[in-house]
Design a protein around this motif. Structure first.
Motif, PDB file in Angstrom:
ATOM      1  N   CYS A   8      -4.540  -4.037   3.636  1.00 34.20           N
ATOM      2  CA  CYS A   8      -4.169  -4.642   2.354  1.00 34.20           C
ATOM      3  C   CYS A   8      -5.441  -4.886   1.546  1.00 34.20           C
ATOM      4  CB  CYS A   8      -3.435  -5.947   2.615  1.00 34.20           C
ATOM      5  SG  CYS A   8      -3.139  -6.913   1.131  1.00 34.20           S
ATOM      6  N   ALA A  15      -1.377  -3.382   6.731  1.00 31.40           N
ATOM      7  CA  ALA A  15      -0.227  -3.234   5.838  1.00 31.40           C
ATOM      8  C   ALA A  15       0.194  -1.762   5.824  1.00 31.40           C
ATOM      9  CB  ALA A  15      -0.578  -3.719   4.434  1.00 31.40           C
ATOM     10  N   ARG A  17       1.270   1.528   3.038  1.00 26.99           N
ATOM     11  CA  ARG A  17       1.286   1.924   1.639  1.00 26.99           C
ATOM     12  C   ARG A  17       2.011   3.244   1.484  1.00 26.99           C
ATOM     13  NH1 ARG A  17      -4.949   3.778   0.316  1.00 26.99           N
ATOM     14  NH2 ARG A  17      -4.920   5.732   1.473  1.00 26.99           N
ATOM     15  N   TYR A  28       2.017  -1.020  -1.965  1.00 29.63           N
ATOM     16  CA  TYR A  28       1.640  -1.633  -0.698  1.00 29.63           C
ATOM     17  C   TYR A  28       2.717  -2.592  -0.245  1.00 29.63           C
ATOM     18  CZ  TYR A  28      -3.160   0.026  -0.371  1.00 29.63           C
ATOM     19  OH  TYR A  28      -4.262   0.811  -0.217  1.00 29.63           O
ATOM     20  N   CYS A  30       2.623  -5.634   2.358  1.00 30.16           N
ATOM     21  CA  CYS A  30       1.769  -6.432   3.216  1.00 30.16           C
ATOM     22  C   CYS A  30       2.589  -7.587   3.788  1.00 30.16           C
ATOM     23  CB  CYS A  30       0.596  -6.969   2.397  1.00 30.16           C
ATOM     24  SG  CYS A  30      -0.385  -8.182   3.294  1.00 30.16           S
TER      25      CYS A  30
END
Ligand SMILES: [Zn+2]
Length: 87
Positions: A8, A15, A17, A28, A30
């Motif tokens: 992130c 995270a 994406r 993204y 997260c």
């Protein structure tokens, strides 16, 4: 597009994406910051997100916006509502 693992850019947690169509950047997801968009210019710009970034994301989401993190050469990092529409 399939989600790929990525750190992130806000809090550096693990995270996911997804690349957005049209080369506009990434979306993204997260576990801490939630879901938000990031422009390609932000990645690799070297600028640090402001300490308030996570609160800004949460506030935008609370108002029903899709948050978007942008980097501008003159203004630095800016967090605002996405203009791509939808939620
Ligand atoms: Zn995060």
């Amino acid at each position: 597009m399939k989600p790929e693992p990525a750190d992130c850019p806000i809090c550096h947690a693990a995270a996911e994406r997804t690349r957005q169509r049209g080369g506009r950047g990434f979306k993204y997801s997260c576990p801490t910051c939630g879901t938000y968009e990031v422009t390609s210019a932000l990645l690799g710009c070297g600028a640090r997100p402001p300490a308030s970034a996570r609160e800004d994301l949460a506030r935008l989401r609370a108002y029903g916006y899709k948050p978007r993190v942008e980097f501008h050469a003159r203004d630095g990092i800016r967090i605002g509502p996405s203009r791509s529409g939808g939620a």
